[in-house]
Scaffold this active site. Structure first.
Site, PDB file in Angstrom:
ATOM      1  N   THR A  17      32.607 121.103 112.239  1.00 50.97           N
ATOM      2  CA  THR A  17      32.494 121.397 110.803  1.00 50.97           C
ATOM      3  C   THR A  17      31.643 120.344 110.097  1.00 50.97           C
ATOM      4  OG1 THR A  17      34.670 122.434 110.892  1.00 50.97           O
ATOM      5  CG2 THR A  17      33.816 121.911 108.712  1.00 50.97           C
ATOM      6  N   LYS A  38      31.859 130.930 109.230  1.00 48.24           N
ATOM      7  CA  LYS A  38      32.933 130.560 110.154  1.00 48.24           C
ATOM      8  C   LYS A  38      33.708 131.858 110.355  1.00 48.24           C
ATOM      9  CE  LYS A  38      36.201 127.839 112.074  1.00 48.24           C
ATOM     10  NZ  LYS A  38      36.129 126.733 113.026  1.00 48.24           N
TER      11      LYS A  38
HETATM   12 MG   LIG Z   1      35.719 122.972 112.568  1.00 49.35          MG
END
Ligand SMILES: [Mg+2]
Length: 222
Positions: A17, A38
């Site tokens: 991330t 995502k």
């Molecule tokens: Mg992540």
């Protein structure tokens, strides 16, 4: 259509991330219209929230993350607990719609490369079907060279050849942290191995931005 950048990793919790967010911010700063996706979250939805913030509202949270499940397990299993199922075609459609609308599309996987994401698919399969450029994130610690080479061995050959590697500096470095990048570079070439500093202060953050800029140049050159 521009190639999708697919951020995967040697494991869960390794910094995917952070890398996706920094790539997103850099692309936005260069003036590109960026989508950062995502597709699947299980457990918390923090990763999607971080991408939402990085995009500054270009996409809604549900557009970034259409599938989220409550159990902190691999998404395929977490979905099963809710009697839900996600097909690879649904995720591919989400990414392709973004490709049609945006200049650059980033996708963050969930867990490591082979973590089961849904009905019969994982990040490896999405990367192959999208012909994406993989970014392989791995903690820079003892074992990193093996883990990165395992991930590359598990990728389709064409994707492995395009893949860029990000070694993430750990808060407490071990002796291998100084040599892992060089050892990997012997196998892969120096230009494909990027060392992200531990983000503890403004100087390190500035250095990290330069590393991410270099990473993006390599992705775009490939
Ligand atoms: Mg992540």
């Amino acid at each position: 259509m521009k190639r999708v950048i697919f951020v995967t990793g040697s494991d869960t919790g390794v910094g995917k991330t952070v890398v996706t967010t920094m790539l997103t911010q850099h692309l936005c700063a260069l003036g590109h219209r960026v989508a950062a996706l995502k597709p699947l979250c299980s457990g918390g939805r923090e990763d999607a929230v971080a991408l939402h913030a990085a995009l500054g509202g270009a996409l809604s949270l549900d557009e970034i993350n259409p599938w989220h499940f409550y159990a902190p397990l691999a998404p395929a299993l977490a979905a099963r607990k809710e009697h839900r199922r996600v097909l690879p075609a649904e995720v591919l459609a989400q990414v392709r719609q973004a490709q049609a609308r945006f200049d650059a599309v980033l996708v963050e996987g969930a867990g490591g490369l082979l973590s089961p994401l849904g009905v019969g698919f994982n990040a490896r399969i999405l990367i192959a079907r999208l012909r994406a450029t993989p970014v392989v994130v791995c903690p820079n610690r003892l074992g990193a060279v093996n883990q990165v080479l395992l991930v590359l061995a598990a990728l389709p050959l064409a994707a492995a050849r395009r893949a860029q590697i990000v070694l993430v500096t750990q808060k407490h470095s071990d002796a291998s942290a100084r040599s892992n990048a060089a050892l990997l570079a012997e196998h892969l070439g120096r230009e494909r191995v990027h060392r992200l500093p531990w983000l503890c202060n403004a100087a390190q953050t500035a250095l990290a931005r330069r590393v991410v800029a270099g990473l993006l140049r390599r992705i775009q050159a490939g």
